[in-house]
Design a protein around this motif. Structure first.
Motif, mmCIF file in Angstrom:
data_model
loop_
_atom_site.group_PDB
_atom_site.id
_atom_site.type_symbol
_atom_site.label_atom_id
_atom_site.label_comp_id
_atom_site.label_asym_id
_atom_site.label_seq_id
_atom_site.Cartn_x
_atom_site.Cartn_y
_atom_site.Cartn_z
ATOM 1 N N MET A 76 0.911 -0.739 -0.190
ATOM 2 C CA MET A 76 -0.320 -0.541 -0.019
ATOM 3 C C MET A 76 0.959 1.186 -0.114
ATOM 4 O O MET A 76 1.838 1.338 0.598
ATOM 5 N N ASP A 77 0.320 1.919 -0.173
ATOM 6 C CA ASP A 77 1.496 3.801 -0.687
ATOM 7 C C ASP A 77 0.964 4.490 -0.052
ATOM 8 O O ASP A 77 1.164 5.221 0.553
ATOM 9 N N SER A 80 -1.103 1.493 5.700
ATOM 10 C CA SER A 80 -2.151 -0.269 5.917
ATOM 11 C C SER A 80 -3.110 0.142 7.436
ATOM 12 O O SER A 80 -3.475 -1.121 7.911
ATOM 13 N N ASN A 84 -7.764 2.901 5.637
ATOM 14 C CA ASN A 84 -7.254 3.123 4.282
ATOM 15 C C ASN A 84 -7.582 2.053 3.393
ATOM 16 O O ASN A 84 -7.679 2.173 1.919
ATOM 17 N N MET A 85 -7.376 0.633 4.206
ATOM 18 C CA MET A 85 -7.429 -0.186 3.297
ATOM 19 C C MET A 85 -9.381 -0.931 2.964
ATOM 20 O O MET A 85 -9.652 -1.206 2.005
ATOM 21 N N ARG A 87 -11.041 1.719 2.041
ATOM 22 C CA ARG A 87 -11.139 2.885 1.082
ATOM 23 C C ARG A 87 -10.622 2.163 -0.259
ATOM 24 O O ARG A 87 -11.128 2.242 -0.963
ATOM 25 N N HIS A 88 -9.150 1.224 0.043
ATOM 26 C CA HIS A 88 -8.837 0.298 -1.123
ATOM 27 C C HIS A 88 -9.834 -0.204 -1.558
ATOM 28 O O HIS A 88 -9.416 -0.213 -2.958
ATOM 29 N N ASP A 91 -12.204 1.622 -3.872
ATOM 30 C CA ASP A 91 -12.332 2.117 -5.009
ATOM 31 C C ASP A 91 -12.130 0.692 -5.967
ATOM 32 O O ASP A 91 -12.425 1.044 -6.912
ATOM 33 N N TRP A 92 -11.325 0.258 -5.562
ATOM 34 C CA TRP A 92 -11.002 -0.495 -6.328
ATOM 35 C C TRP A 92 -12.536 -1.464 -7.082
ATOM 36 O O TRP A 92 -12.806 -1.516 -7.666
ATOM 37 N N TYR A 115 -15.845 1.939 4.669
ATOM 38 C CA TYR A 115 -16.011 2.757 4.103
ATOM 39 C C TYR A 115 -16.871 2.832 2.710
ATOM 40 O O TYR A 115 -17.022 1.918 2.376
#
Length: 117
Positions: A76-77, A80, A84-85, A87-88, A91-92, A115
């Motif tokens: 992850m950028d 973690s 944030n996960m 949201r990640h 989005d995917w 999220y």
């Protein structure tokens, strides 16, 4: 509104090194994660589904190939965190399935981050 959910599992390590020294999450550790994706629609498709659960297999493949038994700091950028996960993964999923309304991530049996735009 019709809603469906599907649950996915993976194990991974991470370290939230931006936290203060002594914080338990600043140490290298791991979790058995649970990811729940939620899809919703006001109508059903011709098969009577919001979406066929089998169509969610690409998310399992993505999780298995990218996150399972990995060090999340290398994947992850952003930090973690569960937030944030969530949201990640949202989005995917939203880029693949427009019916996605939320994603929840659990690090422990008692904690959940969600999220939902």
């Amino acid at each position: 509104m019709y809603r469906i959910t599907k649950e996915f599992h993976f194990s991974a390590s991470h370290q939230l090194s931006h936290l203060p020294e002594g914080h338990q999450c600043a140490r290298l550790h791991g979790h058995n994660y649970i990811v729940i994706v939620e899809l919703a629609s006001a109508t059903l498709n011709s098969d009577g589904f919001v979406r066929d659960y089998g169509e969610l297999k690409p998310l399992k493949a993505y999780i298995d190939d990218t996150f399972d038994h990995r060090h999340l700091n290398d994947v992850m950028d952003v930090p973690s965190t569960g937030e944030n996960m969530a949201r990640h993964f949202y989005d995917w999923c939203a880029a693949v399935w427009p019916e996605v309304t939320a994603v929840k991530v659990s690090e422990t049996p008692k904690t959940w981050a969600e999220y939902r735009p």
